[in-house]
Design an enzyme around this catalytic site. Structure first.
Site, PDB file in Angstrom:
ATOM      1  CG  ASP A  47      -2.073  -0.921   1.134  1.00 35.01           C
ATOM      2  OD1 ASP A  47      -2.065  -1.767   0.212  1.00 35.01           O
ATOM      3  OD2 ASP A  47      -2.989  -0.817   1.963  1.00 35.01           O
ATOM      4  CG  HIS A 192       2.138  -0.141   4.419  1.00 26.19           C
ATOM      5  ND1 HIS A 192       1.711  -1.118   5.284  1.00 26.19           N
ATOM      6  CD2 HIS A 192       1.103   0.712   4.242  1.00 26.19           C
ATOM      7  CE1 HIS A 192       0.456  -0.859   5.637  1.00 26.19           C
ATOM      8  NE2 HIS A 192       0.061   0.243   5.026  1.00 26.19           N
TER       9      HIS A 192
HETATM   10 ZN   LIG Z   1      -3.007   3.384   2.861  1.00 31.60          ZN
END
Ligand SMILES: [Zn+2]
Length: 228
Positions: A47, A192
């Site tokens: 992400d 992430h």
């Molecule tokens: Zn996010």
């Protein structure tokens, strides 16, 4: 807070699996939080990219390990770091939608939610890439307004079933331990972009899971053999 997030994620995953998940007759209607629980496939999802730092390292590890992943990009970053967006796609990774400015979508009106997703897509399509198939609402929070907006746009919800919590700054060893211990067939792992400890953890995670017979796939492959 972490416990709350875990509970929320588990509840969302269960909600999708029971109501609209891969095992139900309604498959394809709303979204995905995990794949087939009888197939040893796992999807790595990243992400919040592209980031200014750490993307080359992340892409290098994935290339070295021959893994294709799914990147939920924030539209304004995809625009700012367009060359990185293009190289992610060129490397065979799936480009997915994480809104344009990363707001909490469930707090917005339906039209605003649609605009957030559309603007992200406009950037992606403006770069000559194909329209995104999955939207992951920032923070994973959604409600009927979000679902309504997504249905109108032909987007599917792309959630996760295992949160690596790599955004907390946890050490590499903890990320490796958590992910390798918790992956089950069909797991979608939330990670992430631009987190150094995640990049450092990936080779061990990938090697360990492959040794247990897992295959790494993109979310669209996990969904329906790529025929989304
Ligand atoms: Zn996010």
């Amino acid at each position: 807070m972490l416990l709350y997030r875990r509970l929320m994620t588990a509840a969302l995953a269960l909600f999708l699996c029971v109501e609209w998940g891969p095992l139900s007759a309604e498959r394809g209607r709303w979204g995905i939080a995990s794949g087939d629980p009888f197939v040893k496939e796992v999807a790595l999802t990243f992400d919040d990219g592209p980031r200014e730092h750490g993307m080359q390292e992340l892409m290098a590890v994935l290339k070295e390990q021959d893994v294709h992943a799914t990147f939920f990009l924030v539209g304004k970053f995809a625009e700012r770091y367009a060359p990185i967006t293009l190289s992610l796609a060129a490397a065979g990774h799936e480009i997915a939608n994480h809104s344009y400015t990363h707001p909490k979508l469930y707090r917005l009106w339906v039209e605003k939610i649609m605009r957030e997703a559309e603007r992200c897509d406009e950037v992606v399509e403006g770069l000559g890439l194909r329209k995104t198939r999955f939207l992951r609402p920032p923070g994973g929070g959604f409600n009927l307004k979000v679902l309504n907006a997504m249905r109108r746009m032909g987007l599917r919800l792309g959630l996760w079933s295992l949160n690596s919590a790599d955004y907390t700054g946890r050490p590499k060893e903890e990320i490796v331990r958590l992910v390798t211990r918790s992956v089950r067939p069909g797991t979608v792992v939330l990670m992430h972009s631009g987190v150094p400890n995640t990049v450092a953890a990936l080779p061990e995670i990938i090697t360990a899971l492959r040794a247990r017979g897992y295959r790494f796939v993109r979310l669209d492959d996990l969904w329906n053999g790529g025929r989304v």
